[in-house]
Design an enzyme around this catalytic site. Structure first.
Site, mmCIF file in Angstrom:
data_model
loop_
_atom_site.group_PDB
_atom_site.id
_atom_site.type_symbol
_atom_site.label_atom_id
_atom_site.label_comp_id
_atom_site.label_asym_id
_atom_site.label_seq_id
_atom_site.Cartn_x
_atom_site.Cartn_y
_atom_site.Cartn_z
ATOM 1 N N CYS A 1 0.671 -0.903 0.090
ATOM 2 C CA CYS A 1 -0.215 0.233 0.024
ATOM 3 C C CYS A 1 0.837 1.504 -0.240
ATOM 4 O O CYS A 1 1.301 2.082 1.302
ATOM 5 C CB CYS A 1 -1.494 0.122 1.256
ATOM 6 S SG CYS A 1 -2.342 1.404 1.317
ATOM 7 N N CYS B 1 -18.191 5.151 -4.482
ATOM 8 C CA CYS B 1 -17.244 4.154 -3.369
ATOM 9 C C CYS B 1 -16.224 5.079 -2.166
ATOM 10 O O CYS B 1 -14.784 5.462 -2.918
ATOM 11 C CB CYS B 1 -16.318 2.763 -4.018
ATOM 12 S SG CYS B 1 -17.107 2.085 -4.633
ATOM 13 N N CYS C 1 -18.739 -6.720 0.040
ATOM 14 C CA CYS C 1 -17.760 -6.350 -0.660
ATOM 15 C C CYS C 1 -16.728 -6.702 -0.331
ATOM 16 O O CYS C 1 -16.104 -6.351 0.593
ATOM 17 C CB CYS C 1 -17.545 -5.306 -1.163
ATOM 18 S SG CYS C 1 -16.639 -4.653 -2.532
ATOM 19 N N ARG D 1 -15.458 -8.236 -9.739
ATOM 20 C CA ARG D 1 -14.667 -7.450 -10.664
ATOM 21 C C ARG D 1 -13.542 -6.995 -10.303
ATOM 22 O O ARG D 1 -12.166 -7.480 -9.609
ATOM 23 C CB ARG D 1 -14.898 -6.048 -9.346
ATOM 24 C CG ARG D 1 -14.486 -4.502 -9.856
ATOM 25 C CD ARG D 1 -14.508 -3.212 -8.648
ATOM 26 N NE ARG D 1 -16.431 -3.162 -7.703
ATOM 27 C CZ ARG D 1 -16.363 -3.476 -7.011
ATOM 28 N NH1 ARG D 1 -15.658 -3.209 -6.057
ATOM 29 N NH2 ARG D 1 -17.926 -2.953 -6.955
#
Ligand code: SAM
Ligand code: DTB
Ligand code: SF4
Length: 330
Positions: free
Chosen positions: A77, A114, A205, A277
């Protein structure tokens, strides 16, 4: 006369056996991964057509509502405070800015908005502000999603009451690989937040990242974990690692495109009614590979020029790609 390949017969046997089993074993998932590529694609597309219109793709637009300076150490990240990645930190955005971005996303054709925050988890005062954003975005007629990190008991219910449709929280990788990637929280912490989201009545999700140096068995392990959630997540983001300079995974080799497409196909077969997705990594992916992902059963994308801090294909390029593939937004 053509004859079914032995591997295809074996797959049918496994899927039939699974119809009577409660959970997927990693071995069975790995066996599906190992099918001849064309058999795997055919099976995935067949399953996809049983549950979805194969020419429709759901469009979600992301906005980073709080950027950088995150205390966690997730090795992939760019927003962790521990890595020097050049990301500029930004406090929680004002409501107006979020509303402007949501209006623009709606005008561009997205159906879901989102909101992502670089937190370990939200503090109560943060939650109050995010709840206003959720209510505002929802009032525009968009579906709402948020990814805010770990939740404390009660928070999921508050978010749902504010109008949140989906909460995104990824398992990221297989349980046995997890410690190599993240040290500041455990797999069980993730499962606990997912339980709270499920119990609140919100849609889940949940997906992961591939290309982080995991083995195929570990990719199978991640997908088995996701498929064994009861019920499986309504939305399953499959991210291809975006390698960011300064993160520990910046020089990771990554996986071949066929292996990425296989991962999408296996996710589709294991979770036939979920939206799968095709998530991070699309900007680095040739259009032909993206088309293969749609053929493998992906039916949702992030739509908009940016993910959270890294790039995504420009809206005009995505529109052109959808036109070429005769894909309509959902
Ligand atoms: N901070 C919150 C959390 O970690 O739960 C929410 C935001 S976090 C950025 C959301 C997800 O983005 C991560 O779980 C991970 O799956 C994905 N992600 C982050 N950096 C990525 C990268 N470089 N490549 C692919 N996916 C990434
Ligand atoms: C998900 O699974 N992928 C998105 C979303 N959920 C929040 C995030 C991708 C982030 C990629 C790196 C970045 O842009 O910072
Ligand atoms: Fe923080 Fe989320 Fe990034 Fe981990 S993935 S460092 S929790 S923003």
């Amino acid at each position: 006369m053509t004859q079914a390949a032995p591997q295809t017969i074996e797959l049918h046997r496994k899927l039939q056996a699974h119809a009577h089993a409660d959970t997927w074993s990693v071995e069975d998932v790995a066996a599906i991964f190992a099918l001849p590529f064309n058999d795997l694609m055919f099976k995935a597309q067949t399953v996809h057509r049983e549950h979805f219109d194969a020419s429709r793709v759901q469009l979600s637009t992301l906005l980073s509502i709080k950027t950088g300076g995150c205390p966690e150490d997730c090795g992939y990240c760019p927003q962790s405070v521990r890595y020097d990645t050049g990301v500029t930190s930004q406090d929680l955005l004002p409501l107006d800015t979020v509303m402007d971005a949501a209006r623009a996303a709606k005008a561009a054709g997205a159906s879901r908005f989102c909101m992502g925050a670089a937190w370990r988890g939200p503090k109560q005062r943060d939650l109050e502000e995010v709840k206003q954003m959720i209510a505002g975005v929802k009032s525009l007629g968009l579906e709402t999603c948020a990814t805010l990190g770990m939740l404390k008991e009660g928070m999921a219910g508050e978010l749902k009451d504010a109008g949140l449709d989906y909460y995104n929280h990824n398992l990221d990788t297989a349980p046995e690989k997890y410690e190599d990637i993240i040290g500041t929280r455990g797999y069980d912490d993730r499962l606990d937040t997912l339980r709270q989201v499920r119990e609140s009545g919100m849609n889940v999700c949940c997906g992961g990242i591939v290309g982080m140096g995991e083995t195929r068995e570990e990719r199978a392990g991640l997908l088995a974990q996701l498929a064994n959630l009861t019920p499986p997540p309504e939305s399953v983001p499959i991210n291809n690692l975006v390698k960011v300079e300064g993160t520990p995974l910046a020089d990771q080799e990554g996986i071949d495109w066929t292996e990425f497409v296989r991962t999408i196909a296996v996710a589709r077969i294991l979770m036939p009614t979920s939206f799968v997705r095709l998530s991070a990594g699309r900007q680095q992916m040739p259009e032909a590979v993206q088309a293969m992902c749609f053929l493998a059963g992906a039916n949702s994308i992030f739509y908009g020029d940016k993910l959270l801090t890294t790039g995504n294909p420009e809206v005009d390029r995505d529109r052109a790609l959808m036109a070429k593939l005769d894909i309509q937004p959902l």
